[in-house]
Design an enzyme around this catalytic site. Structure first.
Site, PDB file in Angstrom:
ATOM      1  N   THR A 133      29.019  43.296  38.549  1.00 25.66           N
ATOM      2  CA  THR A 133      29.509  41.725  38.874  1.00 25.66           C
ATOM      3  C   THR A 133      29.130  41.064  40.271  1.00 25.66           C
ATOM      4  OG1 THR A 133      31.404  42.077  37.731  1.00 25.66           O
ATOM      5  CG2 THR A 133      31.628  40.409  39.287  1.00 25.66           C
ATOM      6  N   ASN A 165      29.729  46.568  43.316  1.00 25.66           N
ATOM      7  CA  ASN A 165      30.881  45.752  43.743  1.00 25.66           C
ATOM      8  C   ASN A 165      31.603  46.455  44.714  1.00 25.66           C
ATOM      9  OD1 ASN A 165      30.684  44.208  41.264  1.00 25.66           O
ATOM     10  ND2 ASN A 165      31.864  45.722  39.864  1.00 25.66           N
ATOM     11  N   LYS A 175      37.962  36.483  40.494  1.00 29.37           N
ATOM     12  CA  LYS A 175      37.663  37.677  41.475  1.00 29.37           C
ATOM     13  C   LYS A 175      36.959  37.078  42.646  1.00 29.37           C
ATOM     14  CE  LYS A 175      36.089  40.265  37.552  1.00 29.37           C
ATOM     15  NZ  LYS A 175      34.924  41.200  36.833  1.00 29.37           N
ATOM     16  N   ASP A 176      37.293  37.786  44.058  1.00 26.96           N
ATOM     17  CA  ASP A 176      36.751  37.530  45.165  1.00 26.96           C
ATOM     18  C   ASP A 176      35.313  37.368  45.168  1.00 26.96           C
ATOM     19  OD1 ASP A 176      36.797  40.132  45.088  1.00 26.96           O
ATOM     20  OD2 ASP A 176      37.910  40.499  46.992  1.00 26.96           O
ATOM     21  N   ARG A 177      34.861  38.402  44.884  1.00 31.67           N
ATOM     22  CA  ARG A 177      33.169  38.687  44.835  1.00 31.67           C
ATOM     23  C   ARG A 177      32.492  37.497  44.170  1.00 31.67           C
ATOM     24  NH1 ARG A 177      35.488  43.085  42.096  1.00 31.67           N
ATOM     25  NH2 ARG A 177      34.847  43.427  40.116  1.00 31.67           N
TER      26      ARG A 177
END
Length: 561
Positions: free
Chosen positions: A78, A99, A176-178
């Protein structure tokens, strides 16, 4: 003749302009749409079920759609995928290799997230909650903030901001933060993701000291409860895990994107604004169900309708003639090993706990006979086997020699492990219990590539297309590791989930690629392209610089002359 000339002139005046210009708000808004874990064959497979006018057909019928889009690297996870899409380069350019990874200078107890940044704090996580904060459900302290700290280069959104002296607005949204932070870039006005327990959208003090009023109003409104109800979930204390794996999560996230557009007045400025939206639900469900399940198909069909509603909203709010959209995914996904094996493919699983145990035994035999020293980090995740430098340092063993010992030991260990003769007969999934009566797995796991970090740093990879993908996957965060790539359709033991992604094989690299906007010639294009082509194509049309490390190509065949 005069009538013919006048008719031609009228048609020319009605034709859309072939050039966009960020400085003149042409288009007014650029939207980057990323669907997490959306393999490139989905739209072909389910095309007869995709009936919404402004859903996927915005790209398939009204836009430019590329059927053969493949990542040219092995870092198919991701965080690297989202960084690649935004920057137009691979891991060896942008620096995001996974990740999370081990960085003993920052933390000796656990892996460090690709976006966590202890210099900042989370914003909005527990604001105004009527009950005490819930415990963190991940090893990472949920008070630690996040930032694009590890992103070494600019994104196309950054370049728009630079070109307009910061007048353009740039935001990222995801569960998701990323996935919210990395495609937006270093100069974003804000990035928003959810607190995994409550579902509230949060951010980091890197961007702002407190949530904007519109975001606070969204969090306090009825949407969290509504999303849980749509998902059939009673316990909203596990929003990410339970609601996140349903179509309700996509609608919830798109509604937040609408609130952001309204609150920040995106598309209503003298220069072009940029919004990146990464939809996470497909990934959360996909790991559990695999790419071939009826539930996964149902989510794709649902998303067609949800995107139709979102783009129809943009049409009413800004006008689709004023919007440019790029659509892709951060990675694909492998079939469930048992399902592939049932059809005769040499699919299988490798138990990383067993592999690590045997590898530690081998390293003790070589470096510390009679002892039980832990030479590996406590958690492992393919494609890299992470070594602990500290015990080697005590023995004055160099990184080169330590990794060489692992490289030497791995082939025999993998061969000795074997694999179960058949997959588990019962596999619990959200849609019930699947039975794999005669699903035979590969009798012997196979590794096709093993290379030390030291050799990778020196560029010692095959002079082949496969070798190029490995080279594009390299980065250095100071950790010691050995890259291990199993044969196709073989993967690590999954601890209850059905399948995963991380490899250079085509099922992990194949993703969709589509564009919509007045600059694009609608049609289906079958030449092989790559997600790194998105950033230079968009920046070329906007008249701004390509991202600082971009290696992609402008897709001129789809651009209106």
């Amino acid at each position: 003749m005069r009538k013919l000339l006048l008719s031609a002139l009228a048609l020319a005046l009605l034709a859309p302009a072939a050039h966009s210009q960020a400085y003149e708000a042409k288009p007014k808004l650029v939207v980057l749409l990323v669907i997490d874990q959306f393999r490139g064959d989905y739209l072909e497979r389910y095309r007869t079920d995709l009936k919404a006018t402004n859903g996927f057909n915005l790209f398939l019928k009204k836009g430019a759609y590329f059927t053969s889009c493949y990542y040219d690297y092995a870092s198919t996870k991701t965080a690297p995928g989202h960084a690649t899409i935004g920057t137009g380069t691979y891991t060896d350019g942008h620096g995001i290799g996974s990740n999370e990874w081990w960085d003993l200078k920052r933390n000796t107890d656990r892996v460090v997230s690709s976006v966590e940044d202890e210099r900042y704090r989370m914003v909005g996580t527990f604001d105004d909650l009527p009950v005490p904060p819930p415990p963190a459900i991940s090893p990472r302290d949920n008070r630690i903030g996040a930032s694009p700290l590890n992103l070494r280069v600019t994104t196309f959104g950054d370049e728009v901001r630079l070109a307009t002296a910061g007048e353009s607005k740039l935001y990222g949204v995801s569960l998701k933060d990323r996935a919210a932070i990395l495609p937006a870039g270093q100069t974003a006005n804000g990035a928003f993701w959810i607190d995994t327990a409550t579902g509230r959208f949060v951010t980091s003090s890197f961007y702002m000291p407190e949530l904007p009023a519109w975001a606070t109003a969204f969090n306090k409104g009825p949407r969290i409860a509504q999303a849980a109800k749509e998902a059939g979930v009673d316990d909203t204390a596990q929003f990410y895990a339970l609601v996140g794996r349903t179509s309700a999560a996509n609608r919830y996230e798109l509604d937040f994107a609408r609130a952001l557009i309204e609150g920040e007045k995106l598309g209503q400025h003298p220069v072009t604004d940029v919004l990146t939206v990464s939809l996470s639900a497909n990934d959360i469900l996909g790991h559990q169900m695999g790419p071939d399940s009826d539930t996964q198909k149902a989510m794709v069909v649902d998303l067609d309708k949800d995107l139709d509603a979102f783009f129809t909203y943009l049409d009413k709010k800004i006008g689709l003639g004023n919007v440019m959209v790029a659509f892709t995914a951060d990675h694909g996904i492998a079939p469930v090993p048992a399902e592939a094996a049932r059809l005769g493919i040499a699919a299988g699983i490798i138990n990383l706990d067993t592999l690590a145990e045997k590898l530690n035994e081998s390293l003790n035999t070589k470096f510390s006979p009679g002892k039980e020293t832990a030479y590996l980090m406590p958690t492992q995740e393919l494609p890299n086997i992470a070594l602990d430098p500290r015990p080697f340092a005590k023995l004055k063993v160099s990184e080169k020699d330590a990794e060489a010992a692992v490289v030497e030991a791995l082939p025999g260990i993998i061969e000795s492990m074997g694999a179960p003769k058949s997959a588990p007969n019962n596999a619990a999934t959200p849609e019930g219990t699947r039975k794999y009566a005669d699903a035979r797995l590969a009798p012997d796991p196979a590794a096709v590539f093993i290379r030390s970090h030291v050799d990778l740093a020196a560029g010692k990879v095959p002079n082949t297309e496969f070798g190029r993908r490995i080279a594009h996957s390299y980065t250095d965060h100071g950790d010691w590791y050995v890259m291990l790539i199993p044969a196709g359709y073989q993967m690590e033991y999954l601890n209850g989930i059905q399948t995963t992604h991380y490899s250079p094989w085509s099922y992990d690299r194949h993703v969709p690629l589509g564009f919509f906007g007045v600059n694009f010639v609608s049609g289906i294009y079958r030449d092989q392209v790559a997600p790194v082509d998105i950033a230079p194509t968009v920046t070329s049309l906007l008249g701004v610089n390509a991202p600082s490390a971009s290696i992609g190509h402008v897709l001129v065949e789809a651009i209106r002359k």
